[in-house]
Design an enzyme around this catalytic site. Structure first.
Site, PDB file in Angstrom:
ATOM      1  N   ASP A 180       0.861  -1.181   0.000  1.00 16.75           N
ATOM      2  CA  ASP A 180       0.000   0.000   0.000  1.00 16.75           C
ATOM      3  C   ASP A 180       0.904   1.240   0.000  1.00 16.75           C
ATOM      4  O   ASP A 180       1.803   1.340  -0.824  1.00 16.75           O
ATOM      5  CB  ASP A 180      -0.978  -0.055   1.177  1.00 16.75           C
ATOM      6  CG  ASP A 180      -1.934   1.121   1.234  1.00 16.75           C
ATOM      7  OD1 ASP A 180      -2.882   1.139   0.422  1.00 16.75           O
ATOM      8  OD2 ASP A 180      -1.730   2.018   2.081  1.00 16.75           O
ATOM      9  N   HIS A 188      -7.055  -6.218  -1.008  1.00 18.24           N
ATOM     10  CA  HIS A 188      -6.012  -5.203  -0.849  1.00 18.24           C
ATOM     11  C   HIS A 188      -4.916  -5.577   0.143  1.00 18.24           C
ATOM     12  O   HIS A 188      -3.786  -5.132   0.018  1.00 18.24           O
ATOM     13  CB  HIS A 188      -6.657  -3.893  -0.400  1.00 18.24           C
ATOM     14  CG  HIS A 188      -5.683  -2.790  -0.193  1.00 18.24           C
ATOM     15  ND1 HIS A 188      -4.893  -2.303  -1.216  1.00 18.24           N
ATOM     16  CD2 HIS A 188      -5.339  -2.083   0.922  1.00 18.24           C
ATOM     17  CE1 HIS A 188      -4.117  -1.349  -0.745  1.00 18.24           C
ATOM     18  NE2 HIS A 188      -4.362  -1.193   0.554  1.00 18.24           N
TER      19      HIS A 188
END
Length: 320
Positions: free
Chosen positions: A101, A298
């Site tokens: 991320d 994610h």
């Protein structure tokens, strides 16, 4: 095998909390938003067992690391400076840098700006940097009428207050909504600024096996001082675009690895799928084609630790 050890080091003008385990070539693991060193809990033992010294900091503005007050103290140059300073503070001249991320842009930019100290770089979820024609907040504002979550985060104090009302519930909803376990198609993260981001997110009664109630407790504790430091990273997106102008068109030259999930919203951001397809042609030392994990959302290294660990160990050993 030693257990994970914790300590604080002086780095680039701040006090930084780190977790570390193992001996051998240094591997720095950089978490994303809204996370902490704990997001790498499944990587420590496997990488240490493979012969590496594993260090995961709480990055600037997170957890037990200092949270500078000034928004301008969270630019990409500060964040890369923290990584460079950490490597040197640990007594090393070079390291592998792995990021997920927001940690991925930090890792990629460390390799871009300081290839002399990066043995290899791996990014999870977020691909290598590609500088657009205009600042990213401007681009997303035009595409989504100000509803993209970056633009929402850029409003001073707004998301800070929304998440701080009930941090545990906020984190529970955020983690579920961006995971491969969330029902429905992968969606662009758009926010009704009047209602907030969390209002439209379902509350998961049960958490998945990879993210337990105890994991949520640990993560919630790391945000006891609020979310402003973490959100300040987003408030520098346009500033970062300005600061990285000298590297426009430059490529990441150290050995590189990219891993992402096919249910992760980030790789489906506008223009990103085409960019990922082009990576082998763009990056001279890409270790192998980008690794796509089917059904993974994610939270790449948390949702699919075995596959991520195997890929990382293969990559690190090939470069060591």
């Amino acid at each position: 095998m030693h257990m994970i050890q914790h300590r604080t080091v002086d780095v680039n003008g701040i006090r930084m909390h780190i977790a570390e385990q193992g001996d051998g070539p240094l591997v720095v693991l950089l978490h994303g938003f809204p996370e902490s060193w704990h997001s790498w809990r499944h990587q420590f033992a496997p990488l240490a067992d493979a012969g590496f010294r594993v260090v995961a900091p709480d990055q600037r503005g997170y957890g037990l690391t200092d949270h500078p007050d000034d928004v301008d103290a969270y630019t990409i140059l500060h964040l890369v400076g923290d990584v460079v300073g950490l490597i040197h503070a640990l007594g090393e001249e070079k390291a592998f840098v792995v990021g997920h991320d927001w940690g991925a842009p930090v890792a990629w930019h460390t390799a871009l700006l300081r290839p002399d100290i990066v043995r290899g770089v791996a990014g999870l979820s977020v691909p290598p940097p590609s500088r657009g024609a205009e600042p990213p907040l401007v681009t997303m504002d035009k595409k989504f009428g100000g509803r993209f979550y970056w633009n929402y985060f850029n409003r001073p104090g707004v998301a800070d207050a929304e998440f701080a009302k009930d941090p545990r519930t906020a984190l529970r909803k955020l983690f579920h909504s961006a995971s491969g376990d969330a029902p429905g198609d992968t969606k662009q993260p758009l926010v009704d600024a009047d209602e907030g981001w969390l209002a439209a997110m379902p509350y998961p009664e049960e958490l998945p096996d990879w993210f337990t109630e105890e994991d949520l407790d640990a993560l919630t504790e790391s945000f006891s001082d609020g979310f402003t430091g973490a959100l300040n990273w987003y408030r520098n997106l346009d500033r970062n675009w300005e600061l990285t102008a000298p590297w426009d068109g430059a490529v990441v030259t150290p050995p590189a690895l990219y891993i992402y999930g096919d249910r992760d919203p980030v790789p489906s951001f506008p223009g990103t799928p085409e960019f990922i397809e082009s990576l082998p042609a763009r990056m001279p030392n890409l270790h192998r084609r980008p690794i796509e994990l089917a059904g993974c959302g994610h939270w790449t290294q948390q949702e699919r630790p075995d596959e991520v660990n195997a890929a990382l160990v293969d990559f690190l050993r090939a470069c060591a």
